[in-house]
Design an enzyme around this catalytic site. Sequence first.
Site: not given
Length: 519
Positions: A279, A371, A424, A427, A443, A446, A453
Amino acid sequence: MGAADRHRVVAAIRGWNSAGSHTADQALEAGHRPARQPDRVHRRDRAPRPVRSLRRDEQGRLGMKAIQAYRFALDLTPSQERDAYAHAGAARVAHNWALARVKAVMDQRAAERSYGVPDEQLTPLLSWSLAGLRRAWNAAKRDVAPWWTEVSKEAFNTGLDGLARGLTNWFNSRRSRRAGRPVGFPRFKSRRRTTPSVRFTTGAIRVESDRMHVVMPRLGRLKLHESARKLVRRVENGTARIMSATVRRDSGRWHVSFTVEVERADRTPARPGSVVGVDVGIKHLAVLSTGALIDNPRHLVAAQARLRVLGRALSRKSGPDRSAGRRPSKRWDRAASRLGRAHARVAHLRRDGLHKLASGLARTYATVVIEDLEVTGMLANRRLARHIADAGFAEIRRQLAYKMTWNGGLLLIADRWYPSSKTCSACGAVKTKLALSERVYTCESCDLVIDRDRNASLNLAALAAGIDTAGSGPVAARGADQKTRVRGQVALKREPGSASAGKTGTVLSQGRTTNRVFA
């Protein structure tokens, strides 16, 4: 219509159509089809294309043929520098002459059409191919450039080749046959604002055995500023073939770049079967899913103070004034050269750091996932545009594209709309909104608390490994540089207050929300 009236019409159209916007419509209406130019390897926006070799190396292993460049700085004598400038000027003259001929023919045909001249009686079209432009130049060079024997024929070929490519790219862009930004009509080259460059494809092109000199057609024996031992070793071993050489002046220094066809032995990454998500960002140049953080050196920010001083010193000198026809003073030239060298140093430091980063990733990991960022849209943020441009996101992807192939790895590119930061990594819950200022991901399903990042890099790695993250299905990882295709339902952005009760702020996993297959 007489000849005098025809010339007046052409002159009027030239003044009205100086920008070239209407010239495009005229060419399209005329049905002109430029000859398709073969793809050359020296285009900057293209990564080297590896081709499987049919030969084996000394150990019997199959290798790979790749096109790559070797760039060296030159130490030219004053006489050699004058010859290099003469060749670059000859390329510019040929380009401007051919462009003027093309525009004149296009404008002439448009004027004749406006007078109702039948198509079969229109002025014949001038071919836009390199061969057609070269034939036209050879027929007129004795009148246009009586000094044509003083420079190599490759100098004129350089200018004509650049124009042929520019016309083809413009035509294909107008017909939506070319990806990327719209390409404008070619412009005339200025003697003072054009980067001097000449490309040699034939003749005596070689590196001397002392590895400190190169030989170019008509330019002779040129001294290198650094040793060319890496290139010489490959040439002597028969694993490299020099295809062309480009002599170019940028950043106040002359360089020579060799386009070489290299036979590369197959390599295996240091960690076979490993997958890493990368990332990229501003705070850290790259955050790996392994937890490693690559600091952003921010070379432009570090040099900003010196660049301001040099810019102010340049503004105090007597610079050029095109409206008044005033040429810059010698002091202005020296100040501009100092500012240019400072900018070049920033670019060199950035390029060196990105090469080391990309090479380290390609040699270590078998699969790298990044990405597909929309850098153009990110640059619209005026507060972050300078830092985004300084980081060089697109350059990281470009280098990884061919270095992963060279090292036997695989580069996977996640879809531009894949919510790697909103998802996340534990989860699979997806947030509807995540502000850029939120550097820590929390999150609500969870209770996971993790760096933003790092969370994105873990999602990218999971996407390649086939883990069901945010509804992504199984992944078939094949190929060198591939994008994900969105299938099925796509997660939509929800406005505040539009989520159902009890689910405000998050969207739980929805089975096949984004079934992304690397095809």
